[in-house]
Each structure stands twice: as structure tokens, then as C-alpha cells.
Design an enzyme around this catalytic site. Structure first.
Site, PDB file in Angstrom:
ATOM      1  N   LYS A  46       0.841  -1.198   0.000  1.00  0.00           N
ATOM      2  CA  LYS A  46       0.000   0.000   0.000  1.00  0.00           C
ATOM      3  C   LYS A  46       0.875   1.246   0.000  1.00  0.00           C
ATOM      4  O   LYS A  46       2.067   1.186   0.319  1.00  0.00           O
ATOM      5  CB  LYS A  46      -0.923  -0.007   1.222  1.00  0.00           C
ATOM      6  CG  LYS A  46      -0.195   0.017   2.562  1.00  0.00           C
ATOM      7  CD  LYS A  46      -1.172  -0.043   3.719  1.00  0.00           C
ATOM      8  CE  LYS A  46      -0.432  -0.005   5.058  1.00  0.00           C
ATOM      9  NZ  LYS A  46      -1.349   0.027   6.213  1.00  0.00           N
ATOM     10  N   ARG A 144     -11.147   0.363  14.386  1.00  0.00           N
ATOM     11  CA  ARG A 144     -11.164   1.053  13.091  1.00  0.00           C
ATOM     12  C   ARG A 144     -12.154   0.314  12.194  1.00  0.00           C
ATOM     13  O   ARG A 144     -13.324   0.210  12.509  1.00  0.00           O
ATOM     14  CB  ARG A 144      -9.767   1.082  12.465  1.00  0.00           C
ATOM     15  CG  ARG A 144      -8.735   1.872  13.251  1.00  0.00           C
ATOM     16  CD  ARG A 144      -7.432   2.084  12.474  1.00  0.00           C
ATOM     17  NE  ARG A 144      -7.018   0.934  11.665  1.00  0.00           N
ATOM     18  CZ  ARG A 144      -5.799   0.778  11.151  1.00  0.00           C
ATOM     19  NH1 ARG A 144      -4.876   1.696  11.366  1.00  0.00           N
ATOM     20  NH2 ARG A 144      -5.502  -0.280  10.435  1.00  0.00           N
ATOM     21  N   TYR A 278      15.023  30.016   7.665  1.00  0.00           N
ATOM     22  CA  TYR A 278      13.922  30.846   8.136  1.00  0.00           C
ATOM     23  C   TYR A 278      13.908  30.978   9.658  1.00  0.00           C
ATOM     24  O   TYR A 278      14.072  29.984  10.380  1.00  0.00           O
ATOM     25  CB  TYR A 278      12.589  30.260   7.681  1.00  0.00           C
ATOM     26  CG  TYR A 278      12.364  30.291   6.194  1.00  0.00           C
ATOM     27  CD1 TYR A 278      12.394  31.485   5.487  1.00  0.00           C
ATOM     28  CD2 TYR A 278      12.121  29.117   5.494  1.00  0.00           C
ATOM     29  CE1 TYR A 278      12.189  31.510   4.113  1.00  0.00           C
ATOM     30  CE2 TYR A 278      11.901  29.128   4.119  1.00  0.00           C
ATOM     31  CZ  TYR A 278      11.938  30.329   3.434  1.00  0.00           C
ATOM     32  OH  TYR A 278      11.731  30.349   2.076  1.00  0.00           O
ATOM     33  N   MET A 326      10.966  23.964   2.158  1.00  0.00           N
ATOM     34  CA  MET A 326      10.225  23.114   1.232  1.00  0.00           C
ATOM     35  C   MET A 326      11.141  22.299   0.324  1.00  0.00           C
ATOM     36  O   MET A 326      10.870  21.124   0.052  1.00  0.00           O
ATOM     37  CB  MET A 326       9.276  23.951   0.375  1.00  0.00           C
ATOM     38  CG  MET A 326       8.413  23.109  -0.560  1.00  0.00           C
ATOM     39  SD  MET A 326       7.272  24.090  -1.557  1.00  0.00           S
ATOM     40  CE  MET A 326       6.136  24.662  -0.289  1.00  0.00           C
TER      41      MET A 326
END
Length: 403
Positions: A46, A144, A278, A326
């Protein structure tokens, strides 16, 4: 994801790459099969094979003896079948209106947790004119997906009715552990007891499943009493320990399949007191060299690992200095390396390998090291590596496996 051939001397190396060692994957599958010698093995691929590439990993796992393939969504399973993957393919995360008909036509095993799903799949079977292969999932305590024990008799009765009408064949009974990665947790034994009870009820009612299964990767490794007819191995197949409590990948006899590396994009010297990235959460304490790593959270590098994420550059570990952006982050490489042909030189040159994680052969960090730095699990580290990082497949041919 597309398969990328290994770079040749004439081919420029990509800015970053995820090397996928299929020989290691095959070895892991063989090791896991040895842990559960009386059970078949499902290779779970998956989320694009936990970030490693679903189809190449599924094929390699089959070469190593996996007789089932597992996905979460039907779309993942249908893509594998369309690509030519043979054998049994099971998928379990269905929503109303999903492609039941296509699943039947592709001969998938489809998980059923409630009456609504059974109604949709049997309606599709009538349209197709052939029975659907279905597996009934029980919620034995995870909370679940899966049918609650109180509703199990109704679901079993409806499935048996569908069998009698020729719209379904119940091929499996299954469930999933909540805490198999926590050795000794009381829920493990409790879930096993409930699963045995629900399987016994269904079989007494007339269900004749091909497989009964509840074991995931940690249960495959540590709970032989949970193996039944089939074990579902996900993260362990990729050489990552399911949990630190179970031991390292080395202790479990596994080898990490993915190595994530990049080429250093820039090396420069900066003075003491220079802010980095940053917010200037990192300020250099001395005159130092900074190395720019061309990977960021847009590639799946966790921003939560800012200031902590480890990278092997020039044979030494360095930590992400300041915030991970990013597309890039910075490491402090330490004092300058000396004088070069054109003045002050650098001990690390542009184009040098920066290895974020791998099996450890070169002393590089592991995916678990990054998980600890980001306060998450290693599953997330490998799975989140994005599509703009090309996958380079190593040892695709079985004959290239190494002992």
C-alpha cells in the site's frame, strides 16, 4: 512511480535519489517466511510500497515466495493488476461507490466490514455475472474498520446467503491488531481470543475460508500463535523495525531497502553569528562552512526534524541547521578545510554525497534515527518520500542477489 535506471558515468546523477535494493527486499521476505513457516505470506505494498514503489516491490516479493499481495485501496490493487501482477491481490479500504465491478473483473479479494459493502459488492456481482471474492473483517479490538462482534452473526448470515445465491465466495476471515508492536500488551491476547471465537462461529455457520489471518509485521516477528494461515508483512518487508521495543532491524534479521541520498548543492564559508534558514533558529557559533542539501519537506523530509535531522556528509554525521524548508535545508560542516587552488578551500565539495538514511553500511543514519528526530515512526519517514525523488532500483534480477 516510474523506474529509473542506475546512473552511468555518462549520465548526470540526479540532485537526489532513493535507491531501492530489491535484493534486500527479497532477503527480508525470505527471513519473514522463515518466521512463519506454516503460513502463506502477503506482501503489503500500500501507499506505493511504503514509498519504495509498489510494482517492483510486489514482483520482488513474489520472487521470494510471497503468494499474496495486499493494498489498502481498490485503486492501488487495480493498478497492480493492470500492470500484470499475477496471483492473489487483496484490498481492504472501500468506500461507498468504489469500483466493486472492476474489482470482481480483476479477480481481487475484497474486504467486507458491514452490510452496506456486502450489498454493493453483490449488486456488482449480479451485473458481472460471477461471484465476488470477499473476506469478512472483524473488529476484534482495534476500533477502526471491521465488523463489531455483536454484528458478526448478521454479517456472516448475509454472506452465506450471498454464497447460496452465487454472488459471493467468502475466501477469508481476518482482523488487525492494535498493539502487536508493544510486547505483552493485554489487548494482544484479548484480540486473539475474540478472533478465534468469531472464526469458530463463522465456520460453524458454514463459512469455509481459504485463509484466516490477523498477524501484521510485529505479530509475524513475535507472535507465532497469531500466524494462522497467512501473515501480512508491511514495514518489516522493507527492512524497517516495526517498533524500537521489538529491536533494531539488525536484531530482527532485516535489512533496510531504501537509501535516501542527495548531492550537496553548495558549500560556503560564513562568519560567526550568521543566521541560517527561516527564523534564524540556528546561528553559527564560529566561522564555519555550510552545506546545502537539496531536499525539503516538499520531498517528504519532515519539518519537525529541523535542527535535529541527521545526515552523513564526508564520513561524518551533521544535523540539519535551522529550519527545513520546502526544497532544501542546511548542515553546518564545521571549520573550513584548508587552502585550495584558488584561495580558501572547502573540506566538502559540491556534488559530494549527503546520505540521509540507509542500511548503515557507510555509517549513515537510519530511517529510525530520522523518526526519533521528528518525533514520529519510521513508517512515516520512508512512506512520505515524494514523487520528485526518483527511485533507482538495484538488483532487479533475482540472479543479482547477494548472500
Amino acid at each position: 512511480m516510474t523506474q529509473t535506471p542506475p546512473p552511468s558515468p555518462a549520465t548526470p546523477r540526479p540532485r537526489a535519489r532513493a535507491e531501492i535494493d530489491l535484493a534486500a527486499l527479497r532477503a527480508n521476505v525470505r527471513s519473514l517466511r522463515a518466521r512463519a513457516p506454516r503460513a502463506a505470506l502477503m506482501a503489503v505494498v500500500k501507499s506505493d510500497g511504503y514509498g519504495h514503489g509498489a510494482l517492483p516491490c510486489a514482483l520482488a516479493a513474489r520472487e521470494a515466495g510471497a503468494s499474496w499481495t495486499g493494498t489498502a485501496t481498490p485503486h492501488e490493487a487495480l493498478a497492480l493488476r493492470a500492470a500484470g501482477l499475477p496471483g492473489r491481490i487483496m484490498c481492504w479500504l472501500w468506500t461507498p461507490g468504489d469500483p466493486w465491478r472492476e474489482g470482481i473483473e480483476a479477480d481481487l479479494d475484497m474486504s467486507i466490514s458491514g452490510l452496506w459493502a456486502l450489498a454493493e459488492v453483490t449488486a456488482a456481482a449480479r451485473e458481472v455475472g460471477r461471484p465476488a471474492r470477499i473476506q469478512l473483517k472483524a473488529d476484534t479490538g482495534l476500533g477502526r474498520n471491521g465488523c463489531q462482534p455483536a454484528d458478526w452473526p448478521e454479517l456472516v448470515a448475509a454472506a452465506l446467503l450471498a454464497e447460496s445465491e452465487g454472488t459471493a465466495k467468502v475466501t477469508g476471515l481476518w482482523s488487525h491488531f492494535a498493539c502487536a508492536d508493544e510486547p505483552g500488551h493485554p489487548s494482544i491476547a484479548a484480540q486473539l481470543d475474540v478472533f478465534r471465537e468469531l472464526v469458530a462461529y463463522a465456520e460453524k455457520a458454514g463459512v469455509e475460508p481459504e485463509v484466516r489471518h490477523i498477524a501484521n509485521s510485529p505479530a509475524t516477528l513475535t507472535l507465532p500463535e497469531s500466524h494462522f494461515d497467512l501473515v501480512r508483512t508491511g514495514i518489516a518487508m522493507y527492512g524497517v523495525s516495526p517498533a524500537p521495543e521489538l529491536g533494531t532491524h539488525e536484531a530482527l534479521g532485516l535489512r533496510p531497502v531504501m537509501t535516501l541520498a542527495a548531492s550537496v548543492a553548495l558549500v560556503k564559508q560564513v562568519p560567526a553569528g550568521h543566521g541560517v534558514s527561516y527564523g534564524h533558529h540556528y546561528v553559527t557559533a564560529r566561522e564555519t562552512e555550510l552545506g546545502l542539501i537539496p531536499l525539503g519537506y516538499g520531498d517528504g523530509i519532515p519539518r519537525h526534524a529541523s535542527g535535529r535531522g541527521p545526515v552523513l556528509v564526508g564520513g561524518e554525521w551533521h544535523r540539519a541547521a535551522g529550519r527545513i524548508a520546502m526544497d532544501q535545508f542546511v548542515v553546518d560542516l564545521g571549520p573550513a578545510g584548508g587552502v585550495g587552488d584558488e584561495g580558501r578551500g572547502h573540506k566538502i565539495q559540491e556534488g559530494a554525497d549527503a546520505v540521509l538514511f540507509g542500511p548503515g553500511d557507510r555509517g549513515e543514519p537510519s530511517a529510525e534515527d530520522w523518526a526519533q528526530a521528528a518525533d514520529t515512526i519510521a513508517y512515516e519517514i520512508v512512506t512520505r518520500i515524494g514523487a520528485r525523488v526518483p527511485r533507482v532500483y538495484l538488483h532487479q534480477d533475482v540472479g543479482t542477489d547477494v548472500p
